[in-house]
Scaffold this active site. Structure first.
Site, PDB file in Angstrom:
ATOM      1  N   ALA A  61     -61.090  26.338 -38.442  1.00  0.00           N
ATOM      2  CA  ALA A  61     -59.713  26.971 -38.593  1.00  0.00           C
ATOM      3  C   ALA A  61     -59.177  27.310 -37.451  1.00  0.00           C
ATOM      4  O   ALA A  61     -59.750  27.626 -36.190  1.00  0.00           O
ATOM      5  CB  ALA A  61     -59.641  28.019 -39.544  1.00  0.00           C
ATOM      6  N   GLY A 100     -64.426  25.890 -40.374  1.00  0.00           N
ATOM      7  CA  GLY A 100     -63.660  24.894 -41.093  1.00  0.00           C
ATOM      8  C   GLY A 100     -63.788  23.424 -41.047  1.00  0.00           C
ATOM      9  O   GLY A 100     -63.662  22.791 -41.982  1.00  0.00           O
ATOM     10  N   GLU A 103     -66.776  22.630 -42.668  1.00  0.00           N
ATOM     11  CA  GLU A 103     -66.349  22.647 -44.199  1.00  0.00           C
ATOM     12  C   GLU A 103     -65.729  21.364 -44.570  1.00  0.00           C
ATOM     13  O   GLU A 103     -66.065  20.628 -45.663  1.00  0.00           O
ATOM     14  CB  GLU A 103     -65.679  23.841 -44.633  1.00  0.00           C
ATOM     15  CG  GLU A 103     -66.401  25.128 -44.385  1.00  0.00           C
ATOM     16  CD  GLU A 103     -65.502  26.464 -44.633  1.00  0.00           C
ATOM     17  OE1 GLU A 103     -64.670  26.714 -43.819  1.00  0.00           O
ATOM     18  OE2 GLU A 103     -65.866  27.331 -45.373  1.00  0.00           O
ATOM     19  N   GLU A 123     -68.524  31.810 -38.504  1.00  0.00           N
ATOM     20  CA  GLU A 123     -67.484  32.639 -38.883  1.00  0.00           C
ATOM     21  C   GLU A 123     -67.919  34.179 -38.777  1.00  0.00           C
ATOM     22  O   GLU A 123     -67.210  35.083 -38.416  1.00  0.00           O
ATOM     23  CB  GLU A 123     -67.139  32.482 -40.593  1.00  0.00           C
ATOM     24  CG  GLU A 123     -66.215  31.055 -40.509  1.00  0.00           C
ATOM     25  CD  GLU A 123     -67.005  29.890 -40.721  1.00  0.00           C
ATOM     26  OE1 GLU A 123     -68.162  29.779 -40.338  1.00  0.00           O
ATOM     27  OE2 GLU A 123     -66.315  28.996 -41.087  1.00  0.00           O
TER      28      GLU A 123
HETATM   29  C1  3H9 Z   1     -62.915  29.327 -39.656  1.00  0.00           C
HETATM   30  O1  3H9 Z   1     -63.155  28.079 -39.506  1.00  0.00           O
HETATM   31  C2  3H9 Z   1     -62.814  29.675 -40.863  1.00  0.00           C
HETATM   32  C3  3H9 Z   1     -63.001  28.885 -42.212  1.00  0.00           C
HETATM   33  O2  3H9 Z   1     -64.141  28.968 -42.495  1.00  0.00           O
HETATM   34  C4  3H9 Z   1     -61.877  29.103 -43.170  1.00  0.00           C
HETATM   35  C5  3H9 Z   1     -60.597  28.888 -43.036  1.00  0.00           C
HETATM   36  C6  3H9 Z   1     -59.989  29.118 -44.461  1.00  0.00           C
HETATM   37  N1  3H9 Z   1     -58.773  28.216 -33.037  1.00  0.00           N
HETATM   38  O3  3H9 Z   1     -64.329  27.546 -26.067  1.00  0.00           O
HETATM   39  P1  3H9 Z   1     -63.496  26.772 -25.054  1.00  0.00           P
HETATM   40  C7  3H9 Z   1     -59.350  27.135 -28.021  1.00  0.00           C
HETATM   41  S1  3H9 Z   1     -62.959  30.266 -38.244  1.00  0.00           S
HETATM   42  C8  3H9 Z   1     -57.892  28.415 -31.896  1.00  0.00           C
HETATM   43  O4  3H9 Z   1     -63.321  27.367 -23.836  1.00  0.00           O
HETATM   44  P2  3H9 Z   1     -65.351  24.975 -25.071  1.00  0.00           P
HETATM   45  C9  3H9 Z   1     -59.866  28.451 -26.932  1.00  0.00           C
HETATM   46  O5  3H9 Z   1     -59.081  29.811 -27.183  1.00  0.00           O
HETATM   47  C10 3H9 Z   1     -63.273  29.276 -36.875  1.00  0.00           C
HETATM   48  N2  3H9 Z   1     -58.356  27.970 -30.728  1.00  0.00           N
HETATM   49  O6  3H9 Z   1     -64.092  25.224 -24.943  1.00  0.00           O
HETATM   50  C11 3H9 Z   1     -59.531  27.809 -25.828  1.00  0.00           C
HETATM   51  O7  3H9 Z   1     -57.953  27.907 -25.586  1.00  0.00           O
HETATM   52  P3  3H9 Z   1     -57.311  27.894 -24.088  1.00  0.00           P
HETATM   53  C12 3H9 Z   1     -64.649  28.795 -36.608  1.00  0.00           C
HETATM   54  C13 3H9 Z   1     -59.385  27.734 -30.467  1.00  0.00           C
HETATM   55  O8  3H9 Z   1     -65.373  23.439 -24.606  1.00  0.00           O
HETATM   56  C14 3H9 Z   1     -59.697  26.214 -25.966  1.00  0.00           C
HETATM   57  O9  3H9 Z   1     -59.457  26.149 -27.409  1.00  0.00           O
HETATM   58  N3  3H9 Z   1     -65.030  27.952 -35.663  1.00  0.00           N
HETATM   59  C15 3H9 Z   1     -60.519  27.740 -31.327  1.00  0.00           C
HETATM   60  O10 3H9 Z   1     -66.232  25.661 -24.133  1.00  0.00           O
HETATM   61  C16 3H9 Z   1     -61.090  25.898 -25.490  1.00  0.00           C
HETATM   62  O11 3H9 Z   1     -62.149  26.763 -25.871  1.00  0.00           O
HETATM   63  C17 3H9 Z   1     -65.249  28.765 -34.235  1.00  0.00           C
HETATM   64  O12 3H9 Z   1     -65.592  29.903 -34.483  1.00  0.00           O
HETATM   65  C18 3H9 Z   1     -60.223  28.029 -32.784  1.00  0.00           C
HETATM   66  N4  3H9 Z   1     -60.981  27.876 -33.659  1.00  0.00           N
HETATM   67  O13 3H9 Z   1     -66.169  25.071 -26.372  1.00  0.00           O
HETATM   68  C19 3H9 Z   1     -65.394  27.847 -33.247  1.00  0.00           C
HETATM   69  N5  3H9 Z   1     -61.682  27.389 -30.896  1.00  0.00           N
HETATM   70  O14 3H9 Z   1     -57.883  26.646 -23.345  1.00  0.00           O
HETATM   71  C20 3H9 Z   1     -64.865  28.498 -31.768  1.00  0.00           C
HETATM   72  C21 3H9 Z   1     -61.368  27.050 -29.432  1.00  0.00           C
HETATM   73  O15 3H9 Z   1     -55.900  28.051 -24.286  1.00  0.00           O
HETATM   74  N6  3H9 Z   1     -64.863  27.726 -30.768  1.00  0.00           N
HETATM   75  N7  3H9 Z   1     -60.141  27.269 -29.200  1.00  0.00           N
HETATM   76  O16 3H9 Z   1     -57.983  29.242 -23.111  1.00  0.00           O
HETATM   77  C22 3H9 Z   1     -65.792  27.465 -30.038  1.00  0.00           C
HETATM   78  O17 3H9 Z   1     -66.948  27.810 -30.179  1.00  0.00           O
HETATM   79  C23 3H9 Z   1     -65.628  26.649 -28.836  1.00  0.00           C
HETATM   80  O18 3H9 Z   1     -64.235  26.655 -28.410  1.00  0.00           O
HETATM   81  C24 3H9 Z   1     -65.926  25.085 -28.854  1.00  0.00           C
HETATM   82  C25 3H9 Z   1     -65.483  24.292 -27.417  1.00  0.00           C
HETATM   83  C26 3H9 Z   1     -67.572  25.069 -29.060  1.00  0.00           C
HETATM   84  C27 3H9 Z   1     -65.572  24.384 -30.061  1.00  0.00           C
END
Ligand code: 3H9
Length: 686
Positions: A61, A100, A103, A123
């Site tokens: 999400a 998400g 999901e 999450e």
């Molecule tokens: C969820 O999904 C809830 C659902 O179950 C229910 C919904 C109803 N949103 O980490 P990076 C941005 S909760 C917005 O450096 P990498 C981050 O801020 C979510 N922005 O890249 C950064 O921005 P900026 C569950 C996000 O290649 C840029 O992307 N998911 C999100 O080292 C690059 O990020 C997670 O918790 C997001 N969800 O790693 C996953 N994610 O460039 C969280 C990232 O402006 N994310 N950004 O600074 C990660 O673990 C890593 O970002 C990922 C890539 C492994 C994907």
């Protein structure tokens, strides 16, 4: 276009393109819903491949939307729509399918992935539970045990393991979309497996839930989300699909608005912002292909191990053959320990060790890109090291000091080309602790500073830029913490009560236990040096304990007594007597846990505000990251500055004024007062 549809014969390929990580923002949800409807209505389409552009599959999400009112369509409805589509959807995963994103993939009838991909429900790390059916569908696919593990830890699973566990149907070694389209064709004339919503959950063995609850609550300490996530999986196993979905959604919505979720979101964005400070945008860091560490003691060995873990060849420099042997033994102990704990294989440990060359000869450093000095904290000793480095290294090699208390500018005073010099302050054990304070001098070139940040990324560390002052950011605040802890003793609290209060707050150990573990002699040495510089240091009781050689666990006693071979702290009569003597004439009062925590925390925040005012830290969130990643401040509290803001800065100011009136703390500084007036630190910009 955020959602693109392309036809490859009877297979439609739906591509999500929402950089940087294809988060499920409203436009993505809307676009996918419309695609699902349109493709159901298109008779030429027999199956759908869902894929993503850019570096990853949908990473979850859009966390940035969590603080805002929800906008339709809701994610659970989208996942159901895909799951109930008239034609099978195949999720084609590269990068990470998280939260998400996973999901959505669970709503697809099939999942294929490249071997380097990973899937997971992280999450709980954001203080929430999955909110679009993850806790209900995953146990139907992977079984209750695996689902509990993935959902309560948030740890993603690599594609190969996910394939073995049945979460992924096929691994695609070559082009993902081509492979996924072939896979989609191959299932057209086969009967479809049941959608996950139509499958039962296998009943776990008797006692499973009680055991899981004990394990999860021990691991989560005071974090709310993991136990709630467990409750969701349990509900999925014990009720029907619709009821479990409703329970999960309600839990998700409640937690999304919680203080812990707000704190963890703050840390999430702070960590990502830390690696790319806007002031360094556009600068090209220098290439780091090899490194040298000067000094093979505890810090040097940890730094060498961290560099090797990142794949860099390392030269370890020591004074003589005996010191080389000890240094190599220190590094070997780190890798052997990692192998023993199963973190790496024996072969990898051997390979890491083989990448270290040890020498006494600085001439061996003629071609290294980076040197990190980690020798004794003595200005002359360090200057001597840098004189040799300057003589022997390439002109463009980066020269860094790991000093924790000395002024890096003074260390660099006599070196040629001081623009290549900077402080890189690691935290012990350096191969484990995530924090790296990056300390430029006035002469440090911007590219060299940028290289400090890119090195942190290579080493998987959280970089925080710190200005030069005694203790930089972290140890400057630590000094205040320790002084406050002693003030508490002088006014009637005991070491046991102070430590218990700080553990209850969420720290892994209290200030006195921590000093006993690390050794009181190190801080005593620093106080001696500071006093020699004419600075005042408040540690009346610690000074007395050091005078009677109570240095902590290493000397059999410090703030506490210890039985030989046992690390259990026991209240010490000798220490109580010293406290009583020092406290004579001081006003005493009763302290409960909250009051103790306030007396330690709010002065930390006050110092954090001074650190901001002095320009030693650039952002309040940097102070938070330092305390979380260097000192065990509970992540779910968001760091001291966030915690103070969430508590209310007016209340913090009032408590500090009260403590100052009793002589128990400094009064609130101007920066804190200004932040309180404006409603937050971040609002105060200079
Ligand atoms: C969820 O999904 C809830 C659902 O179950 C229910 C919904 C109803 N949103 O980490 P990076 C941005 S909760 C917005 O450096 P990498 C981050 O801020 C979510 N922005 O890249 C950064 O921005 P900026 C569950 C996000 O290649 C840029 O992307 N998911 C999100 O080292 C690059 O990020 C997670 O918790 C997001 N969800 O790693 C996953 N994610 O460039 C969280 C990232 O402006 N994310 N950004 O600074 C990660 O673990 C890593 O970002 C990922 C890539 C492994 C994907």
């Amino acid at each position: 276009m955020t959602i693109k549809i392309e036809h490859r014969g009877e297979i439609a390929v739906v591509t999500v393109d929402n950089p940087p990580v294809n988060a499920l923002s409203q436009v993505v949800r809307q676009g996918l819903l419309e695609a699902a409807k349109a493709l159901d209505a298109d008779p030429s389409v027999k199956a759908i491949v869902l894929t993503c552009a850019g570096r990853t599959f949908i990473a979850g999400a859009d966390v940035g939307e969590f603080g805002k009112p929800p906008m339709p369509p809701q994610l659970p409805d989208l996942v159901s729509r895909i799951e109930r589509a008239a034609k099978p959807w195949v999720a084609a995963i590269h990068g990470s399918a998280l939260g998400g994103g996973f999901e959505v993939a669970l709503g697809c009838r099939f999942r294929v992935a490249v071997p380097s991909a990973s899937v997971g429900l992280p999450e709980v790390r954001l203080g929430i539970v999955p909110g679009a059916g993850g806790t209900v569908r995953l146990p139907r696919l992977a079984g209750v045990e695996s689902a509990v593990d993935m959902v309560t830890t948030g740890t993603p699973l690599g594609a190969r393991k996910a394939h073995v566990a049945g979460l992924i149907h096929s691994l695609i070694e070559d082009d993902l979309v081509t492979g996924a389209v072939s896979f989609a064709r191959s299932i057209l004339d086969r009967p479809l497996p049941d959608a996950l919503c139509d499958r039962p959950v296998a009943v776990p063995p008797v006692g499973f839930w009680e055991a899981a609850e004990r394990t999860v609550s021990a691991r989560a300490k005071r974090e709310e989300a993991p136990l709630k996530a467990l409750a969701c999986v349990r509900r999925a196993a014990e009720t029907d699909f619709a009821a479990a979905i409703a329970f999960e959604r309600e839990t998700f919505l409640t937690l999304r608005g919680s203080a812990q979720a707000a704190a963890l979101r703050h840390v999430f964005f702070a960590e990502r912002a830390a690696t790319r400070p806007p002031e360094l945008a556009g600068l090209t860091p220098c290439m780091i292909r090899s490194a040298a560490v000067i000094g093979g003691g505890t810090m040097g060995a940890g730094i060498a191990a961290a560099l090797r873990d990142a794949g860099l060849p390392v030269i370890l420099v020591e004074r003589d053959d005996g010191a080389i042997e000890r240094g190599l033994a220190n590094v070997r102990a780190i890798f052997d320990g990692a192998a023993k704990r199963g973190r790496i294989s024996a072969d990898v440990a051997a390979e890491r060790m083989a990448g270290i060359t040890a020498t006494t000869d600085y001439a061996a450093l003629a071609d290294v890109d980076l040197t990190i000095e980690a020798v004794f904290e003595d200005l002359d000793v360090k200057r001597d090291v840098f004189a040799r480095l300057a003589d022997n290294c390439r002109e463009d090699a980066i020269l860094a000091t790991n000093t924790s208390y000395l002024d890096p500018a003074r260390i660099a005073e006599r070196i040629r080309r001081p623009e290549r010099f900077l402080g890189l302050h690691f935290f012990s054990p350096a191969h484990v602790m995530k924090l790296l304070e990056i300390v430029p001098t006035k002469a440090t070139a911007p590219e060299v500073l940028a290289t400090g940040f890119s090195l942190a990324r290579m080493l998987n560390k959280i970089p925080v830029r710190a200005g030069i002052c005694d203790g930089f950011i972290g140890n400057r605040i630590l000094k205040i913490t320790r002084a406050q802890a002693e003030r508490l003793l002088l006014s009637g609290a005991t070491p046991t009560a102070v430590d218990a209060a700080m553990r209850a707050f969420g720290l892994p150990m209290g200030p006195f236990e921590a000093q006993d573990l690390g050794g009181l002699d190190i801080a005593a040495f620093q106080r001696k040096a500071a006093r020699a510089r004419g600075e005042a240091c408040f540690a009346p009781i610690a000074d007395r304990l050091c005078a009677i050689e109570r240095y902590g666990q290493k000397s059999g006693g410090g703030w506490y007594d210890y039985e030989p071979g046992d690390r259990t702290p026991r209240p010490s009569e000798a220490v109580a007597a010293v406290i009583a003597e020092e406290a004579q004439g001081s006003p005493r009062r009763d302290w409960d846990e909250d009051a103790i925590a306030d007396c330690i925390l709010w002065p930390m925040v006050n110092e954090g505000a001074r650190i901001l005012a002095d320009g030693i830290a650039l952002r309040p969130s940097d102070v938070d990251l330092v305390k979380i990643h260097g000192y065990g401040f509970p992540r779910w509290r968001g760091g001291p500055m966030h915690h103070a803001e969430a508590h209310g800065l007016d209340a913090v100011v009032e408590t500090l004024r009260g403590l100052a009136g009793e002589g128990l703390a400094e009064p609130p500084c101007d920066r804190l007062l200004e932040a309180a007036r404006r409603g937050g630190f971040s609002e105060v910009r200079r």
